[in-house]
Design a protein around this motif. Sequence first.
Motif, mmCIF file in Angstrom:
data_model
loop_
_atom_site.group_PDB
_atom_site.id
_atom_site.type_symbol
_atom_site.label_atom_id
_atom_site.label_comp_id
_atom_site.label_asym_id
_atom_site.label_seq_id
_atom_site.Cartn_x
_atom_site.Cartn_y
_atom_site.Cartn_z
ATOM 1 N N ALA A 236 56.456 81.855 212.878
ATOM 2 C CA ALA A 236 57.158 83.065 213.299
ATOM 3 C C ALA A 236 56.731 84.286 212.497
ATOM 4 C CB ALA A 236 58.661 82.871 213.173
ATOM 5 N N ALA A 237 56.110 84.077 211.329
ATOM 6 C CA ALA A 237 55.700 85.206 210.488
ATOM 7 C C ALA A 237 54.307 85.711 210.819
ATOM 8 C CB ALA A 237 55.761 84.795 209.016
ATOM 9 N N LEU A 238 53.611 85.064 211.740
ATOM 10 C CA LEU A 238 52.251 85.481 212.060
ATOM 11 C C LEU A 238 52.256 86.835 212.770
ATOM 12 C CD1 LEU A 238 50.617 82.177 213.377
ATOM 13 C CD2 LEU A 238 50.668 83.076 211.032
ATOM 14 N N SER A 239 51.172 87.578 212.575
ATOM 15 C CA SER A 239 51.012 88.839 213.295
ATOM 16 C C SER A 239 50.779 88.554 214.771
ATOM 17 C CB SER A 239 49.823 89.623 212.731
ATOM 18 O OG SER A 239 48.601 88.948 213.017
ATOM 19 N N HIS A 240 50.886 89.580 215.542
ATOM 20 C CA HIS A 240 50.673 89.433 216.991
ATOM 21 C C HIS A 240 49.278 88.907 217.280
ATOM 22 C CE1 HIS A 240 50.866 90.414 221.293
ATOM 23 N NE2 HIS A 240 49.645 90.924 221.131
ATOM 24 N N ASP A 241 48.293 89.481 216.632
ATOM 25 C CA ASP A 241 46.914 89.062 216.897
ATOM 26 C C ASP A 241 46.672 87.618 216.454
ATOM 27 O OD1 ASP A 241 46.411 91.542 217.933
ATOM 28 O OD2 ASP A 241 45.435 92.325 216.126
ATOM 29 N N ARG A 242 47.193 87.234 215.304
ATOM 30 C CA ARG A 242 46.981 85.868 214.834
ATOM 31 C C ARG A 242 47.701 84.874 215.737
ATOM 32 N NH1 ARG A 242 46.354 82.744 210.104
ATOM 33 N NH2 ARG A 242 45.992 80.626 210.914
ATOM 34 N N ALA A 243 48.923 85.193 216.142
ATOM 35 C CA ALA A 243 49.657 84.301 217.044
ATOM 36 C C ALA A 243 48.916 84.172 218.364
ATOM 37 C CB ALA A 243 51.072 84.823 217.269
ATOM 38 N N GLY A 244 48.389 85.292 218.850
ATOM 39 C CA GLY A 244 47.637 85.250 220.097
ATOM 40 C C GLY A 244 46.412 84.369 219.995
ATOM 41 N N TYR A 245 45.732 84.472 218.861
ATOM 42 C CA TYR A 245 44.553 83.609 218.663
ATOM 43 C C TYR A 245 44.956 82.143 218.618
ATOM 44 C CZ TYR A 245 41.057 81.001 216.046
ATOM 45 O OH TYR A 245 40.172 80.031 215.636
ATOM 46 N N GLU A 246 45.980 81.801 217.867
ATOM 47 C CA GLU A 246 46.410 80.412 217.719
ATOM 48 C C GLU A 246 46.790 79.790 219.067
ATOM 49 O OE1 GLU A 246 46.629 78.265 215.198
ATOM 50 O OE2 GLU A 246 45.850 79.599 213.646
ATOM 51 N N ILE A 247 47.439 80.560 219.905
ATOM 52 C CA ILE A 247 47.890 80.016 221.196
ATOM 53 C C ILE A 247 46.738 79.953 222.187
ATOM 54 C CG2 ILE A 247 49.480 80.357 223.125
ATOM 55 C CD1 ILE A 247 51.333 81.848 221.145
ATOM 56 N N ALA A 248 46.019 81.033 222.328
ATOM 57 C CA ALA A 248 44.969 81.097 223.344
ATOM 58 C C ALA A 248 43.792 80.192 223.008
ATOM 59 C CB ALA A 248 44.494 82.546 223.504
ATOM 60 N N HIS A 249 43.373 80.176 221.741
ATOM 61 C CA HIS A 249 42.208 79.372 221.389
ATOM 62 C C HIS A 249 42.521 77.874 221.452
ATOM 63 C CE1 HIS A 249 38.238 78.674 219.929
ATOM 64 N NE2 HIS A 249 38.642 78.110 218.778
ATOM 65 N N ALA A 250 43.726 77.492 221.072
ATOM 66 C CA ALA A 250 44.115 76.083 221.183
ATOM 67 C C ALA A 250 44.112 75.638 222.645
ATOM 68 C CB ALA A 250 45.494 75.879 220.563
ATOM 69 N N GLN A 251 44.595 76.490 223.520
ATOM 70 C CA GLN A 251 44.574 76.157 224.949
ATOM 71 C C GLN A 251 43.141 75.907 225.402
ATOM 72 O OE1 GLN A 251 45.651 79.367 227.610
ATOM 73 N NE2 GLN A 251 46.581 77.931 229.086
ATOM 74 N N GLU A 252 42.229 76.737 224.993
ATOM 75 C CA GLU A 252 40.822 76.554 225.369
ATOM 76 C C GLU A 252 40.264 75.246 224.807
ATOM 77 O OE1 GLU A 252 38.911 79.969 223.798
ATOM 78 O OE2 GLU A 252 39.802 81.388 225.236
ATOM 79 N N GLN A 253 40.600 74.913 223.571
ATOM 80 C CA GLN A 253 40.094 73.680 222.962
ATOM 81 C C GLN A 253 40.597 72.435 223.680
ATOM 82 O OE1 GLN A 253 41.525 74.676 218.956
ATOM 83 N NE2 GLN A 253 39.397 74.595 218.209
ATOM 84 N N ILE A 254 41.864 72.460 224.078
ATOM 85 C CA ILE A 254 42.445 71.304 224.769
ATOM 86 C C ILE A 254 41.823 71.141 226.151
ATOM 87 C CG2 ILE A 254 44.579 70.340 225.703
ATOM 88 C CD1 ILE A 254 46.048 71.908 223.435
#
Length: 356
Positions: A236-254
């Motif tokens: 919950a403490a991540l910045s908007h950009d970091r949270a966006g990367y974590e969610i979007a890039h994980a989706q691509e990896q899966i």
Amino acid sequence: MPSHATSPRTSPPARRRRRTLTASCAVLAAALGLAACGTANGALRPQPGVTTASSPAGPTSSAPSAGPTGTPSSPGPSGSGPGTPMPPGAPATSAATATSPAPAAPKPTTPKPPATAPSTAKPPAHSPAPTAPPATRPPSATATPAPPPPPPPANDTATSVVRSTASGGRTVALTFDDGPGPATGQVLDLLAQYGAKATFCQIGQQAAANPALVKRIIAAGHRLCDHSVDHPQPFAALSHDRAGYEIAHAQEQIVRAGGPGTRVSWFRAPGGGFTADNQRIAAGLGLRPLGWSVDPRDWSRPGAASIVASVQSQLRPGGVVLLHDGGGDRSQTVAALKQLLPWLVAQGYRFDFPAG
């Protein structure tokens, strides 16, 4: 004898009348002669420096009228009609005209257009257009573009956190986090024995390292969930950009690990660290935020018995159970699952997927 002696003697009254009559005749003759002479020779012209009193305007004292060319003309004999135009500098012929200033020549006037003539004047700049605008005005090509719509609120259906099954009733949704890992194969074997379906919330890096397990999960009819790239906390403490990367890039990896046609339906924030921002990010990627309603804290390895007891006490129809198949030694979870699956079947629970 003197001549007067023979003349008849007249009486004094007769003589006085005669003298009076003679004087009257002389005055009348003088007046007539003077008038005739003055008319012919201008004898009545006033002398310089002498002001003659003007008489009230009458038929013979009308003001000179303008001739056809705008030059004043002298009155005629009767004073009522136009006379012969006087040359410049000609003397006035009467006391009235001598004391009355000559009227100024009238100013030329522009004839006004008829009342019915159409006006060609343009309306002033602030006047409304002569014709009414159309009821619906098309958008202007130069109009400022409308701002983008605000993001949906956190309680919107697409962004709200799911904590129940899709079907409701006496159903249960089993979910497994942090895999795929060494325990994933064992979990898949147990689920197959009881015909249970589950949802696997995968770490992007783990999916990329174990594509065969991702494909096996899909082939068995289970569902996939995004659980970030590398499980950072507090999420919950991540910045908007970091949270966006974590969610979007994980989706691509899966998706890449699962192969063509792989679908990821939910996003679960590591540690449950949901915020309005990361929920909107997930919804923008087509992922429904996924929470839980039952947490036996199996990640802390409290023992298989504790895990089983916590699930049995917390579960309600339509509940979502949080378990783990990765992130460390999950032997206690596998042992607890061997007890929980037959118990759930005995309690009449059907296995379902989360809502969304």
